[in-house]
Design a protein around this motif. Structure first.
Motif, PDB file in Angstrom:
ATOM      1  N   GLU A   1       0.829  -1.210   0.000  1.00  0.00           N
ATOM      2  CA  GLU A   1       0.000   0.000   0.000  1.00  0.00           C
ATOM      3  C   GLU A   1       0.859   1.253   0.000  1.00  0.00           C
ATOM      4  N   MET A   2       1.956   1.231   0.765  1.00  0.00           N
ATOM      5  CA  MET A   2       2.819   2.407   0.815  1.00  0.00           C
ATOM      6  C   MET A   2       3.442   2.680  -0.554  1.00  0.00           C
ATOM      7  N   LEU A   3       3.947   1.636  -1.227  1.00  0.00           N
ATOM      8  CA  LEU A   3       4.588   1.823  -2.529  1.00  0.00           C
ATOM      9  C   LEU A   3       3.574   2.266  -3.580  1.00  0.00           C
ATOM     10  N   ALA A   4       2.370   1.687  -3.520  1.00  0.00           N
ATOM     11  CA  ALA A   4       1.345   2.083  -4.481  1.00  0.00           C
ATOM     12  C   ALA A   4       0.994   3.563  -4.315  1.00  0.00           C
ATOM     13  N   ALA A   5       0.927   4.023  -3.075  1.00  0.00           N
ATOM     14  CA  ALA A   5       0.624   5.435  -2.834  1.00  0.00           C
ATOM     15  C   ALA A   5       1.748   6.333  -3.351  1.00  0.00           C
ATOM     16  N   LYS A   6       2.992   5.882  -3.194  1.00  0.00           N
ATOM     17  CA  LYS A   6       4.133   6.696  -3.643  1.00  0.00           C
ATOM     18  C   LYS A   6       4.135   6.863  -5.160  1.00  0.00           C
ATOM     19  N   VAL A   7       4.006   5.757  -5.906  1.00  0.00           N
ATOM     20  CA  VAL A   7       4.060   5.872  -7.372  1.00  0.00           C
ATOM     21  C   VAL A   7       2.862   6.650  -7.896  1.00  0.00           C
ATOM     22  N   ALA A   8       1.721   6.536  -7.222  1.00  0.00           N
ATOM     23  CA  ALA A   8       0.550   7.297  -7.657  1.00  0.00           C
ATOM     24  C   ALA A   8       0.782   8.788  -7.454  1.00  0.00           C
ATOM     25  N   ARG A   9       1.383   9.146  -6.325  1.00  0.00           N
ATOM     26  CA  ARG A   9       1.615  10.564  -6.045  1.00  0.00           C
ATOM     27  C   ARG A   9       2.629  11.164  -7.017  1.00  0.00           C
ATOM     28  N   HIS A  10       3.641  10.365  -7.410  1.00  0.00           N
ATOM     29  CA  HIS A  10       4.669  10.874  -8.328  1.00  0.00           C
ATOM     30  C   HIS A  10       4.283  10.688  -9.793  1.00  0.00           C
ATOM     31  N   GLY A  11       3.195   9.964 -10.057  1.00  0.00           N
ATOM     32  CA  GLY A  11       2.799   9.732 -11.440  1.00  0.00           C
ATOM     33  C   GLY A  11       3.754   8.816 -12.174  1.00  0.00           C
ATOM     34  N   ILE A  12       4.203   7.758 -11.529  1.00  0.00           N
ATOM     35  CA  ILE A  12       5.180   6.824 -12.104  1.00  0.00           C
ATOM     36  C   ILE A  12       4.481   5.520 -12.462  1.00  0.00           C
ATOM     37  N   ARG A  13       4.875   4.932 -13.595  1.00  0.00           N
ATOM     38  CA  ARG A  13       4.378   3.591 -13.938  1.00  0.00           C
ATOM     39  C   ARG A  13       4.966   2.579 -12.953  1.00  0.00           C
ATOM     40  N   PRO A  14       4.131   1.744 -12.309  1.00  0.00           N
ATOM     41  CA  PRO A  14       4.651   0.804 -11.298  1.00  0.00           C
ATOM     42  C   PRO A  14       5.708  -0.144 -11.834  1.00  0.00           C
ATOM     43  N   ASN A  15       5.630  -0.515 -13.143  1.00  0.00           N
ATOM     44  CA  ASN A  15       6.585  -1.499 -13.669  1.00  0.00           C
ATOM     45  C   ASN A  15       8.002  -0.933 -13.773  1.00  0.00           C
ATOM     46  N   LEU A  16       8.149   0.404 -13.661  1.00  0.00           N
ATOM     47  CA  LEU A  16       9.485   1.000 -13.704  1.00  0.00           C
ATOM     48  C   LEU A  16      10.153   0.994 -12.330  1.00  0.00           C
ATOM     49  N   LEU A  17       9.377   0.726 -11.287  1.00  0.00           N
ATOM     50  CA  LEU A  17       9.942   0.645  -9.939  1.00  0.00           C
ATOM     51  C   LEU A  17      10.127  -0.827  -9.598  1.00  0.00           C
ATOM     52  N   GLU A  18      11.368  -1.217  -9.468  1.00  0.00           N
ATOM     53  CA  GLU A  18      11.697  -2.626  -9.212  1.00  0.00           C
ATOM     54  C   GLU A  18      11.878  -2.831  -7.703  1.00  0.00           C
TER      55      GLU A  18
ATOM     56  N   GLN B   1       1.554  -9.843   0.625  1.00  0.00           N
ATOM     57  CA  GLN B   1       1.974  -8.522   0.146  1.00  0.00           C
ATOM     58  C   GLN B   1       2.777  -8.620  -1.148  1.00  0.00           C
ATOM     59  N   LEU B   2       3.597  -9.665  -1.271  1.00  0.00           N
ATOM     60  CA  LEU B   2       4.340  -9.843  -2.525  1.00  0.00           C
ATOM     61  C   LEU B   2       3.371 -10.079  -3.686  1.00  0.00           C
ATOM     62  N   LYS B   3       2.334 -10.862  -3.411  1.00  0.00           N
ATOM     63  CA  LYS B   3       1.333 -11.101  -4.447  1.00  0.00           C
ATOM     64  C   LYS B   3       0.635  -9.804  -4.817  1.00  0.00           C
ATOM     65  N   GLN B   4       0.364  -8.964  -3.836  1.00  0.00           N
ATOM     66  CA  GLN B   4      -0.284  -7.684  -4.104  1.00  0.00           C
ATOM     67  C   GLN B   4       0.634  -6.759  -4.898  1.00  0.00           C
ATOM     68  N   LEU B   5       1.944  -6.797  -4.598  1.00  0.00           N
ATOM     69  CA  LEU B   5       2.902  -6.003  -5.369  1.00  0.00           C
ATOM     70  C   LEU B   5       2.912  -6.444  -6.830  1.00  0.00           C
ATOM     71  N   GLU B   6       2.883  -7.743  -7.025  1.00  0.00           N
ATOM     72  CA  GLU B   6       2.861  -8.273  -8.397  1.00  0.00           C
ATOM     73  C   GLU B   6       1.601  -7.832  -9.124  1.00  0.00           C
ATOM     74  N   GLN B   7       0.441  -7.935  -8.439  1.00  0.00           N
ATOM     75  CA  GLN B   7      -0.822  -7.566  -9.070  1.00  0.00           C
ATOM     76  C   GLN B   7      -0.903  -6.073  -9.335  1.00  0.00           C
ATOM     77  N   SER B   8      -0.170  -5.263  -8.561  1.00  0.00           N
ATOM     78  CA  SER B   8      -0.179  -3.809  -8.764  1.00  0.00           C
ATOM     79  C   SER B   8       0.723  -3.389  -9.908  1.00  0.00           C
ATOM     80  N   GLY B   9       1.467  -4.334 -10.473  1.00  0.00           N
ATOM     81  CA  GLY B   9       2.298  -4.028 -11.637  1.00  0.00           C
ATOM     82  C   GLY B   9       3.742  -3.725 -11.341  1.00  0.00           C
ATOM     83  N   PHE B  10       4.180  -3.846 -10.090  1.00  0.00           N
ATOM     84  CA  PHE B  10       5.581  -3.593  -9.763  1.00  0.00           C
ATOM     85  C   PHE B  10       6.454  -4.724 -10.309  1.00  0.00           C
ATOM     86  N   THR B  11       7.677  -4.387 -10.655  1.00  0.00           N
ATOM     87  CA  THR B  11       8.650  -5.394 -11.068  1.00  0.00           C
ATOM     88  C   THR B  11       9.276  -6.007  -9.819  1.00  0.00           C
TER      89      THR B  11
END
Length: 660
Positions: free
Chosen positions: A503-520, A537-547
């Motif tokens: 949740e914290m990482l998803a909020a960060k990329v949303a605030r900065h306007g970053i594509r999640p797949n660019l944040l590894e 949480q790892l499964k949620q990170l994967e589903q959110s599009g993070f690398t």
């Protein structure tokens, strides 16, 4: 009722006293009632009403007798004295009501002349009830108050000045009766209380004296002795250590302090039961007592599986080291626990006075630090205190004190190390690495920063700050010609148990306007194995599009099933396998197998810690096409990246391009 506030013992005495007089009051009432009925018959002008009244009195007295018998058979005076008093008072009230009805049932009743003698009988019997009810006022009042009220009402109904005077007299008499009943009860209660206290005090003096002697003996033993092992306890240890230091200081002598505990003691408790654990402690204590010298050696159990030994004398240093060896030799011998042979290890820390501490607290802390250093170095050994341990502990304390302030003040920076293609040397991404130059301690290593943040429960603040820096770089990379380059951040496995990383990482990329797949998101292999806490949480990170990337792959014990299930995107080969790769057939075989595994799972492979061109060439030959290390660039602050990219492009003879 007043008795509600009294002790159970006093209430019981009240009930016994009132109950014991019950038959006497019943008999007295019966006699006077018969007399009154006879006088009414002599009076004349009467019909059968007097006999009906006498019958009602008899009924109430019979009810009271039944209450008397019931209380005796149920032992109500003892088991429920309040209830017994209520029953007896209720019976008295019934009889009082019957007496109170007399003026109203007598035909042609003349209260002020011919029938005034009835008042004399009624008031007399009520006053007698007050005398017999000493000890519990409500019994007397329940009987007397209806009678007095009846007299007052019947006199007032007669009318005239004479009746008013009589009424006033009766009211005054009633008040005096009430006050007398209250005073009698108070005196009775106080008398009983004094008797009970005197009896209790008298009966307990002898027992108290005997118990006091026994208690003093037990307290003296408990104050200085551990009841399980028979060794000295912590209180005796503290006193002995303080006294030994005072004597050593006065004589300019030395002393040794050993602190030790048993390895795997919790395992014994968990698997064999607490009795086995107690047997182990008892046997270990006995071995120490038998093996160590009886002179100049003090042994104590501090609690749990922690023991301590104080060594004094002219050769305390040598004797202390010898004692440490004796402890290790004794614990290596098998223990017989619940019919099973078990081998238990121990770790020992040694501190010397005055080198390692000038007072009891400082010396004990030094020995305890040495004990934990012994555990860190593999257990089953003893270690002498090193002053560097205190410096390290103070350093860590200072880091923990300042790390949150540094995060909030922006003193912690994220530096970035490039990740390049081994074939073309084009830049594919960066890894964010935390850096902190402390104003007094200087450079702080990243593991120290992470450990300090975890210790003060601020891991989320640290990771959040690094993520903000990574997102800031991702927004700037397109202007540097790297629109598809990734930036990796490291997440400690412990963080998944502290807060919602996803949740914290998803909020960060949303605030900065970053594509999640660019944040590894780089995780270690142990996070893969923690399916309970980290898995969701790892499964949620994967589903959110993070690398997702697994850091230091090959150094632990990754689960192949978890790698497939989580769809990990990248495996980073541990530096320990890369080092000296060109000279190690074994390492080359391992990396070749890992590369084939990555190809089979559609995962890219990145080699960490590439430092020489020969290592890079060998990796290219084996089929690994991504690398990171000092051969290409050291970590650098964000403002340095643009100029480094230009220098790197010029060095390679071309502008870096991105491989999608």
């Amino acid at each position: 009722m007043q008795s509600h506030g009294l002790s159970a013992e006093i209430c019981q005495v009240q009930a016994e006293t009132v109950w014991s007089r019950c038959l006497y009051t019943i008999a007295t009432n019966a006699g006077i009632s018969v007399t009154a009925c006879a006088l009414l018959a002599i009076r004349g002008n009467s019909d059968a009403t007097a006999y009906y009244w006498l019958a009602s009195i008899a009924i109430t007295l019979f009810i009271r007798y039944l209450f008397y018998v019931a209380i005796r058979w149920t032992d109500l005076n003892r088991v429920a004295p309040h209830m017994a008093l209520k029953l007896l008072s209720f019976g008295a009230f019934l009889t009082g009501i019957a007496w109170a009805s007399l003026p109203f049932v007598v035909p042609q009743f003349d209260p002020l002349t011919t029938d005034a003698w009835l008042y004399l009988i009624m008031l007399g019997i009520s006053i007698g009830a007050g005398l017999l009810g000493i000890g519990y006022r409500w019994l007397s009042l329940c009987f007397s108050m209806p009678i007095h009220l009846s007299v007052v009402v019947s006199v007032l109904l007669a009318g005239g000045a004479f009746s008013i005077v009589i009424t006033i007299d009766v009211v005054v008499l009633t008040l005096l009766l009430y006050r007398a009943c209250c005073g009698n009860e108070t005196a009775f209660v106080e008398s009983v209380a004094r008797k009970l206290e005197a009896a209790a005090l008298s009966s307990s003096l002898t027992a108290a004296h005997s118990e006091m002697m026994q208690a003093n003996a037990r307290l003296e033993l408990l104050a200085n002795c551990d009841p399980l092992t028979g060794l000295a306890n912590r209180a005796a240890f503290n006193e002995t250590l303080a006294r030994a230091i005072r004597e050593a200081s006065k004589n300019h002598a030395k002393l040794g302090l050993l602190v030790l505990d048993l390895d795997r003691f919790k395992h014994v408790n968990d698997t064999m039961g607490h009795k086995a654990g107690d047997d182990l402690l008892t046997e270990f204590g006995q071995r120490l007592r038998n093996a160590l010298p009886t002179v100049n050696t003090f042994i104590a159990r501090l609690g749990g599986d922690e023991f301590s030994i104080i060594v004094t004398g002219s050769d305390a240093v040598c004797e202390a080291t010898r004692a440490a060896e004796i402890v290790l030799s004794q614990v290596r011998k098998p223990f017989n626990l619940n019919g099973q042979t078990s081998t238990i290890g121990t770790s020992v820390g040694l501190a010397l006075y005055p080198e390692h501490g000038t007072d009891a607290d400082e010396l004990f802390v030094s020995a305890d630090m040495a004990l934990y250093r012994s555990k860190e170095q593999g257990r089953g050994r003893w270690r002498k205190f090193d002053p560097m341990l205190r410096a390290a502990a103070e350093r860590q304390r200072q880091i923990e004190t300042d790390v949150l302030r540094a995060i909030e003040a922006g003193e912690l920076e994220a530096w970035f190390q490039p990740q390049v293609c081994l074939h073309t040397h084009t830049v594919l991404g960066f890894e964010a690495l935390v850096r902190w130059h402390h104003p007094t301690l200087g450079f702080i290593a990243p593991p120290e920063i992470v450990q300090a943040a975890h210790a003060i429960h601020s891991s989320d603040r640290l990771t959040g700050a690094v993520t903000d820096a990574a997102c800031t770089l991702l927004r700037a990379l397109p202007d540097m010609g790297l629109p598809n380059a990734t930036v990796a951040i490291n997440v400690s496995p412990r963080e998944f148990a502290l807060y919602s990383v996803s949740e914290m990482l998803a909020a960060k990329v949303a605030r900065h306007g970053i594509r999640p797949n660019l944040l590894e998101i780089e995780i270690t292999e142990e996070a893969l194995l923690d399916t309970v806490i980290a898995g969701a949480q790892l499964k949620q990170l994967e589903q959110s599009g993070f690398t997702l990337a697994v850091d230091d792959f090959g150094a632990g014990h990754s689960s192949l099933t978890r790698l497939i299930d989580l769809k990990v995107d990248r495996l980073k080969i541990d530096r320990g396998i890369i080092s000296g790769l060109e000279r190690s057939d074994r390492n080359r075989a391992i990396i070749s197998a890992l590369i084939r595994l990555g190809e089979a799972l559609s995962m890219s492979m990145l080699a960490e810690g590439v430092e020489t061109e020969s290592e890079a060439e060998t990796l290219r030959t084996l089929g690994c096409w991504m690398g990171q290390g000092y051969l290409f660039a050291r970590p650098m602050p964000m403002p340095r990246i643009a100029s480094w990219l230009r220098e790197h492009g010029e060095k390679q003879g071309a502008v870096s391009r991105v491989v999608a």
